[in-house]
Design an enzyme around this catalytic site. Structure first.
Site, PDB file in Angstrom:
ATOM      1  N   ASP A 326       0.807  -1.216   0.000  1.00 60.82           N
ATOM      2  CA  ASP A 326       0.000   0.000   0.000  1.00 60.82           C
ATOM      3  C   ASP A 326       0.839   1.264   0.000  1.00 60.82           C
ATOM      4  O   ASP A 326       0.428   2.299  -0.534  1.00 60.82           O
ATOM      5  CB  ASP A 326      -0.907   0.023   1.242  1.00 60.82           C
ATOM      6  CG  ASP A 326      -2.044  -0.972   1.160  1.00 60.82           C
ATOM      7  OD1 ASP A 326      -2.097  -1.749   0.182  1.00 60.82           O
ATOM      8  OD2 ASP A 326      -2.885  -0.992   2.079  1.00 60.82           O
ATOM      9  N   HIS A 458     -21.472 -28.809 -14.996  1.00 64.80           N
ATOM     10  CA  HIS A 458     -22.860 -28.433 -14.739  1.00 64.80           C
ATOM     11  C   HIS A 458     -23.417 -29.298 -13.609  1.00 64.80           C
ATOM     12  O   HIS A 458     -23.144 -30.489 -13.551  1.00 64.80           O
ATOM     13  CB  HIS A 458     -23.698 -28.637 -16.007  1.00 64.80           C
ATOM     14  CG  HIS A 458     -25.154 -28.396 -15.811  1.00 64.80           C
ATOM     15  ND1 HIS A 458     -25.693 -27.127 -15.749  1.00 64.80           N
ATOM     16  CD2 HIS A 458     -26.202 -29.263 -15.647  1.00 64.80           C
ATOM     17  CE1 HIS A 458     -26.998 -27.223 -15.568  1.00 64.80           C
ATOM     18  NE2 HIS A 458     -27.331 -28.513 -15.511  1.00 64.80           N
TER      19      HIS A 458
END
Length: 485
Positions: A326, A458
């Site tokens: 950061d 699926h």
């Protein structure tokens, strides 16, 4: 001879990762940390908030259990137990980081580091600092003397960031807290005003609303999570509204005062008003944590916002001094800090490493979740791309139906000519996990056709990327085709 080949200042997700990688490369590594290893992410950010959000998610699921044919009576939550679980997870992970540092031969030095030269620091006993009223942040104890002096051939600055303070009257009042201070709350506030509707503010708003707070979010921009694709921010605002969260966009807080036993928040915007709250949470961004580091003594310059400029290999303007995370201002995300740490450590160890900021996934753990990677539709057009967009709703996905989470959609931004994937934007269940496929697609310069031709299991949430790609190709299977003009 210096004490170490590499000294890392700060043990967050950038610093501890850099230290471990450098040690694996054969360097003698020291790490100075004034709190527990893990930095903001493990102690005050990513992990503890997600632990509490998971508790909120389970609470909501149990309250909605009748929809699944399950009946549960007298459902309640124990906020003390929620916090205790969070604390246990944090301790387990921070202890784990400490164990990893030890296992890799990194020397952990407890205290606050202050430069005395470009590659030398004094380490002071850490004491709680009064400059962070919203939460426990530590700096050199006011009357401390140096515990030891440490030198190294190279240094990495990885001191992270702290919550930005709100420059309005009343911001210093008791009950006005930052995201750090939210962890100190022992009760769920009856009325909560959240200042800032970006990721941090939106997550806390979502959490406390689930636990029963009356929540108002004040956001200066015209929508929530303004860095996300416009349609995502609009969708989240609509979702929050359905949950009873009041969202005031295009609005600013003009002041906070104590009145009639409450915090009275003045809001300016399309409709000026005053809102009474028990707690005001400030989530307006973060600033670099460089206080009392003595950067001037090391000759290290910062930009106008206080961040340390670095090149593509994380070098600062001072030889043998690197900066990651950061404090560089590149992208204030834990996973970016970690990758910067790996890159800097490899460069110091003699490897030709670079970091690519073009593909950075991000996730916001609201309900519904948000995740994104690459360019938004507006950003893609702004840099000259002709684009097509492809959307598919979770409401048309079998797995989402069975799971009971059908809110949201996936939006793919692709080039109009070659149909290469430029950005993926998701709001809905498991968005934070689904975004990995989008990041890989952009990294490999995949096209809509390649996504559509990849067989997906699926029924899964993962199918939604394939379904969206089919829609973008004009060949949707599980939603109606667009009307022909």
């Amino acid at each position: 001879m210096p004490d170490f080949d590499l000294l890392v200042v700060g043990g967050g997700p950038g610093g501890y990762v850099a230290a471990i990688r450098a040690a694996q490369r054969g360097l003698r590594v020291g790490l100075v940390e004034k709190e527990r290893p893990g930095g903001v992410c493990l102690n005050w950010g990513c992990i503890p908030t997600k632990a509490m959000l998971r508790s909120a998610e389970i609470f909501q699921t149990i309250k909605d259990a009748a929809d699944f044919g399950i009946h549960a009576d007298n459902v309640r939550f124990d906020f003390a137990a929620v916090r205790q679980r969070k604390d246990g997870i944090v301790k387990e992970l921070t202890d784990g980081v400490g164990g990893l540092l030890k296992a890799n031969g990194v020397t952990l030095i407890e205290g606050h580091a202050r430069f005395t030269g470009s590659t030398t620091v004094e380490v002071f006993e850490a004491g709680q600092s009064p400059v962070f009223p919203g939460g426990p942040r530590y700096a050199a104890a006011p009357t401390a003397t140096a515990v030891r002096t440490v030198s190294a051939a190279d240094v990495i600055i990885a001191t992270g960031s702290v919550p930005a303070l709100l420059p309005v009257p009343g911001a210093e009042l008791p009950g006005v807290i930052t995201s750090d201070g939210a962890f100190g709350l022992t009760e769920v506030p009856a009325r909560l005003v959240v200042i800032g509707g970006s990721a941090v503010g939106a997550e806390w708003a979502s959490l406390f609303a689930t636990f029963g707070s009356e929540v108002t979010v004040v956001e200066m921009q015209d929508r929530l999570v303004p860095l996300e694709d416009k349609e995502i921010g609009v969708a989240l605002g609509r979702s929050f509204g359905k949950r009873g969260i009041s969202v005031l966009t295009g609005s600013t807080v003009t002041g906070i005062a104590r009145a009639e036993g409450a915090l009275r928040v003045g809001v300016g915007g399309p409709k000026a008003r005053q809102i009474d709250a028990d707690v005001v949470l400030v989530g307006v961004g973060r600033r670099p944590n460089t206080a009392e580091l003595g950067l001037d003594l090391a000759g290290i310059a910062t930009d106008a916002r206080g961040f340390i400029p670095v090149d593509g290999q994380l070098r600062t303007g001072v030889e043998h001094v690197y900066a990651i995370g950061d404090v560089t201002g590149k992208a204030l995300l834990a996973h970016v800090a970690s990758h910067q740490g790996l890159t800097a450590a490899d460069v110091i160890a003699g490897y030709d490493a670079h970091i690519d900021y073009a593909v950075i996934p991000a996730a916001t753990f609201t309900h519904p979740e948000i995740a994104s990677v690459g360019l938004t539709e507006d950003a893609a057009r702004a840099v000259g791309h002709e684009v097509i967009t492809a959307k598919f709703p979770f409401s048309a996905l079998g797995r989402a139906k069975t799971f009971g989470e059908t809110e949201g959609f996936v939006k793919i931004v692709a080039g109009a000519r070659h149909q290469e994937v430029l950005g993926v934007h998701i709001i809905g269940p498991s968005a934070s996990d689904l975004i990995a496929e989008g990041a890989l697609a952009i990294s490999l310069e995949a096209t809509l056709e390649e996504l559509a031709d990849t067989i997906h299991a699926h029924p899964t949430f993962g199918e939604i990327g394939m379904e969206a790609a089919l829609t973008g190709l004009g060949l949707p299977v599980h939603i109606a085709p667009p009307r022909k003009r």
